[in-house]
Design a protein around this motif. Structure first.
Motif, PDB file in Angstrom:
ATOM      1  N   MET A 164      11.063  34.413 -29.099  1.00  0.00           N
ATOM      2  CA  MET A 164      11.283  32.981 -28.929  1.00  0.00           C
ATOM      3  C   MET A 164      10.778  32.273 -30.179  1.00  0.00           C
ATOM      4  O   MET A 164       9.618  32.440 -30.567  1.00  0.00           O
ATOM      5  CB  MET A 164      10.543  32.465 -27.696  1.00  0.00           C
ATOM      6  CG  MET A 164      10.761  30.993 -27.422  1.00  0.00           C
ATOM      7  SD  MET A 164      10.109  30.503 -25.794  1.00  0.00           S
ATOM      8  CE  MET A 164       8.360  30.839 -26.029  1.00  0.00           C
ATOM      9  N   THR A 165      11.654  31.539 -30.820  1.00  0.00           N
ATOM     10  CA  THR A 165      11.277  30.904 -32.070  1.00  0.00           C
ATOM     11  C   THR A 165      11.297  29.391 -31.936  1.00  0.00           C
ATOM     12  O   THR A 165      11.998  28.814 -31.091  1.00  0.00           O
ATOM     13  CB  THR A 165      12.216  31.325 -33.221  1.00  0.00           C
ATOM     14  OG1 THR A 165      13.542  30.892 -32.920  1.00  0.00           O
ATOM     15  CG2 THR A 165      12.201  32.825 -33.395  1.00  0.00           C
ATOM     16  N   GLY A 166      10.512  28.738 -32.793  1.00  0.00           N
ATOM     17  CA  GLY A 166      10.404  27.292 -32.701  1.00  0.00           C
ATOM     18  C   GLY A 166      10.246  26.622 -34.044  1.00  0.00           C
ATOM     19  O   GLY A 166       9.906  27.257 -35.045  1.00  0.00           O
ATOM     20  N   PHE A 167      10.525  25.321 -34.070  1.00  0.00           N
ATOM     21  CA  PHE A 167      10.180  24.471 -35.205  1.00  0.00           C
ATOM     22  C   PHE A 167       8.739  24.022 -34.993  1.00  0.00           C
ATOM     23  O   PHE A 167       8.368  23.584 -33.904  1.00  0.00           O
ATOM     24  CB  PHE A 167      11.075  23.232 -35.266  1.00  0.00           C
ATOM     25  CG  PHE A 167      12.545  23.519 -35.443  1.00  0.00           C
ATOM     26  CD1 PHE A 167      12.993  24.618 -36.149  1.00  0.00           C
ATOM     27  CD2 PHE A 167      13.490  22.657 -34.897  1.00  0.00           C
ATOM     28  CE1 PHE A 167      14.350  24.867 -36.316  1.00  0.00           C
ATOM     29  CE2 PHE A 167      14.848  22.884 -35.057  1.00  0.00           C
ATOM     30  CZ  PHE A 167      15.284  23.996 -35.769  1.00  0.00           C
ATOM     31  N   ALA A 168       7.916  24.110 -36.024  1.00  0.00           N
ATOM     32  CA  ALA A 168       6.506  23.746 -35.903  1.00  0.00           C
ATOM     33  C   ALA A 168       6.277  22.278 -36.252  1.00  0.00           C
ATOM     34  O   ALA A 168       6.860  21.757 -37.205  1.00  0.00           O
ATOM     35  CB  ALA A 168       5.656  24.635 -36.818  1.00  0.00           C
ATOM     36  N   PHE A 169       5.422  21.629 -35.468  1.00  0.00           N
ATOM     37  CA  PHE A 169       5.000  20.259 -35.770  1.00  0.00           C
ATOM     38  C   PHE A 169       3.502  20.129 -35.499  1.00  0.00           C
ATOM     39  O   PHE A 169       2.894  21.001 -34.879  1.00  0.00           O
ATOM     40  CB  PHE A 169       5.826  19.235 -34.981  1.00  0.00           C
ATOM     41  CG  PHE A 169       5.695  19.325 -33.487  1.00  0.00           C
ATOM     42  CD1 PHE A 169       4.813  18.512 -32.785  1.00  0.00           C
ATOM     43  CD2 PHE A 169       6.464  20.234 -32.755  1.00  0.00           C
ATOM     44  CE1 PHE A 169       4.692  18.587 -31.404  1.00  0.00           C
ATOM     45  CE2 PHE A 169       6.362  20.308 -31.368  1.00  0.00           C
ATOM     46  CZ  PHE A 169       5.468  19.495 -30.702  1.00  0.00           C
ATOM     47  N   ARG A 170       2.894  19.045 -35.949  1.00  0.00           N
ATOM     48  CA  ARG A 170       1.442  18.917 -35.908  1.00  0.00           C
ATOM     49  C   ARG A 170       0.890  18.888 -34.488  1.00  0.00           C
ATOM     50  O   ARG A 170       1.515  18.356 -33.566  1.00  0.00           O
ATOM     51  CB  ARG A 170       0.980  17.657 -36.641  1.00  0.00           C
ATOM     52  CG  ARG A 170       1.099  17.725 -38.145  1.00  0.00           C
ATOM     53  CD  ARG A 170       0.236  16.658 -38.828  1.00  0.00           C
ATOM     54  NE  ARG A 170       0.396  15.340 -38.258  1.00  0.00           N
ATOM     55  CZ  ARG A 170       1.372  14.492 -38.589  1.00  0.00           C
ATOM     56  NH1 ARG A 170       2.268  14.847 -39.492  1.00  0.00           N
ATOM     57  NH2 ARG A 170       1.441  13.290 -38.033  1.00  0.00           N
ATOM     58  N   LYS A 171      -0.310  19.405 -34.340  1.00  0.00           N
ATOM     59  CA  LYS A 171      -0.979  19.429 -33.037  1.00  0.00           C
ATOM     60  C   LYS A 171      -1.225  18.015 -32.503  1.00  0.00           C
ATOM     61  O   LYS A 171      -1.216  17.804 -31.294  1.00  0.00           O
ATOM     62  CB  LYS A 171      -2.322  20.164 -33.155  1.00  0.00           C
ATOM     63  CG  LYS A 171      -2.220  21.632 -33.524  1.00  0.00           C
ATOM     64  CD  LYS A 171      -1.754  22.471 -32.348  1.00  0.00           C
ATOM     65  CE  LYS A 171      -2.842  22.609 -31.300  1.00  0.00           C
ATOM     66  NZ  LYS A 171      -2.412  23.485 -30.179  1.00  0.00           N
ATOM     67  N   ASP A 172      -1.443  17.060 -33.404  1.00  0.00           N
ATOM     68  CA  ASP A 172      -1.767  15.706 -32.973  1.00  0.00           C
ATOM     69  C   ASP A 172      -0.537  14.802 -32.884  1.00  0.00           C
ATOM     70  O   ASP A 172      -0.662  13.577 -32.797  1.00  0.00           O
ATOM     71  CB  ASP A 172      -2.801  15.081 -33.906  1.00  0.00           C
ATOM     72  CG  ASP A 172      -2.289  14.918 -35.344  1.00  0.00           C
ATOM     73  OD1 ASP A 172      -1.167  15.384 -35.626  1.00  0.00           O
ATOM     74  OD2 ASP A 172      -3.010  14.338 -36.173  1.00  0.00           O
ATOM     75  N   ASN A 173       0.656  15.395 -32.912  1.00  0.00           N
ATOM     76  CA  ASN A 173       1.876  14.596 -32.929  1.00  0.00           C
ATOM     77  C   ASN A 173       2.760  14.935 -31.726  1.00  0.00           C
ATOM     78  O   ASN A 173       3.958  15.197 -31.857  1.00  0.00           O
ATOM     79  CB  ASN A 173       2.654  14.841 -34.232  1.00  0.00           C
ATOM     80  CG  ASN A 173       3.557  13.676 -34.599  1.00  0.00           C
ATOM     81  OD1 ASN A 173       3.620  12.680 -33.892  1.00  0.00           O
ATOM     82  ND2 ASN A 173       4.272  13.816 -35.701  1.00  0.00           N
ATOM     83  N   LEU A 174       2.166  14.890 -30.535  1.00  0.00           N
ATOM     84  CA  LEU A 174       2.888  15.271 -29.323  1.00  0.00           C
ATOM     85  C   LEU A 174       4.045  14.325 -29.007  1.00  0.00           C
ATOM     86  O   LEU A 174       5.057  14.738 -28.439  1.00  0.00           O
ATOM     87  CB  LEU A 174       1.923  15.337 -28.136  1.00  0.00           C
ATOM     88  CG  LEU A 174       1.026  16.583 -28.089  1.00  0.00           C
ATOM     89  CD1 LEU A 174       0.026  16.461 -26.948  1.00  0.00           C
ATOM     90  CD2 LEU A 174       1.866  17.844 -27.930  1.00  0.00           C
ATOM     91  N   GLN A 175       3.910  13.051 -29.356  1.00  0.00           N
ATOM     92  CA  GLN A 175       5.004  12.112 -29.112  1.00  0.00           C
ATOM     93  C   GLN A 175       6.253  12.536 -29.874  1.00  0.00           C
ATOM     94  O   GLN A 175       7.373  12.487 -29.341  1.00  0.00           O
ATOM     95  CB  GLN A 175       4.601  10.689 -29.521  1.00  0.00           C
ATOM     96  CG  GLN A 175       5.702   9.665 -29.256  1.00  0.00           C
ATOM     97  CD  GLN A 175       5.288   8.248 -29.625  1.00  0.00           C
ATOM     98  OE1 GLN A 175       4.119   7.967 -29.841  1.00  0.00           O
ATOM     99  NE2 GLN A 175       6.269   7.352 -29.689  1.00  0.00           N
TER     100      GLN A 175
END
Length: 269
Positions: A216-227
């Motif tokens: 399962m692969t994903g695009f990564a984004f910041r931990k503090d950017n849940l919105q």
């Protein structure tokens, strides 16, 4: 207000709207077709991942600014931590270890297979023939390295056969080169990669195995950017619902087995 003043006012408002348009700063690879690569004709990044993020961005009224990077830098997550990038592509496996450094919007499965040159296929009439052989893998890809190690332990070592020897490379293109130069007997990569390369190179490669890892692969984004992550999840759901996602799978030669089915963040719907 005069006609001239109205025209200038409209132009100014339009210019402001364009200037204010939301931009997503994304980093991508150029060495992993059909997911991410540089188009020789346009000089721009292209591939399934690129098209998916562009389609998602349209759903949230944004445009994407692309920067090329290396896999090693990508999996360090430094571009996210320093806020040079909002999102990292790279067909990265969404693993518990990586979730310590980033969040993932899961968008596709990359099914890993063993392959060799078609000219070498008679050396591998069964998959156990890989035991004791040199198999190329990207040194920074835990999925490839660990996939080989687990398969070797389960199918070679436990059966009293010699373990697979890993021939480390910098990327998937170099792995293919090692196989071509007979410096490796085989390699491991996503089945979509080999399907794409066979179209380009006249079925030069032979698949040795069924998928040995479903990743399962994903695009990564910041931990503090849940919105931001929730926006991406909503956008991905929208392009799945309107058929765009399925069309992109077909466009880039990926099978239904690669479909994520429903968008997830860190493996959770």
């Amino acid at each position: 207000m005069s006609v001239t003043a109205a025209i200038f006012s409209f132009m100014a408002a339009d210019a402001y709207a364009q200037a204010a348009k939301r931009v997503i700063n994304a980093m991508a690879l150029t060495t992993y077709p059909p997911f991410e690569f540089k188009d020789e004709k346009t000089g721009k990044v292209a591939g399934f991942n690129i098209d998916v993020l562009e389609a998602m961005a349209m759903k949230i009224g944004a445009e994407v600014s692309w920067t090329e990077t290396s896999y090693a830098l990508m999996i360090s997550f430094a571009p996210l931590n320093t806020k040079r990038a909002d999102i990292l592509l790279g067909t990265m496996g969404d693993t518990p270890e990586r979730r310590a450094n980033a969040n993932f919007i899961d968008y596709v499965y990359s099914n890993q297979i063993f392959y060799t040159l078609s000219a070498k296929a008679d050396r591998f009439t069964n998959i156990e023939a890989l035991c004791g052989k040199r198999v190329a893998a990207t040194r920074s890809s835990l999925i490839e390295i660990q996939g080989i190690a687990k398969w070797s332990e389960d199918n070679c070592v436990r059966a009293g056969k010699p373990a697979i020897e890993v021939a480390a490379s910098e990327n998937t293109a170099q792995s293919r080169l090692l196989v071509q130069q007979d410096r490796a007997d085989a390699s491991i990569t996503g089945e979509g990669v080999i399907a794409y390369q066979n179209k380009l190179e006249g079925n030069r490669y032979a698949i040795i195995s069924k998928p040995v890892v479903k990743l399962m692969t994903g695009f990564a984004f910041r931990k503090d950017n849940l919105q931001f992550g929730e926006e991406l999840k909503t956008a991905l759901a929208a392009i799945i619902a309107d058929g765009t996602y399925g069309q992109l799978l077909h466009k880039w030669g990926l099978t239904d087995q690669a479909s994520i089915g429903q968008p997830m963040i860190n493996g959770q719907p």
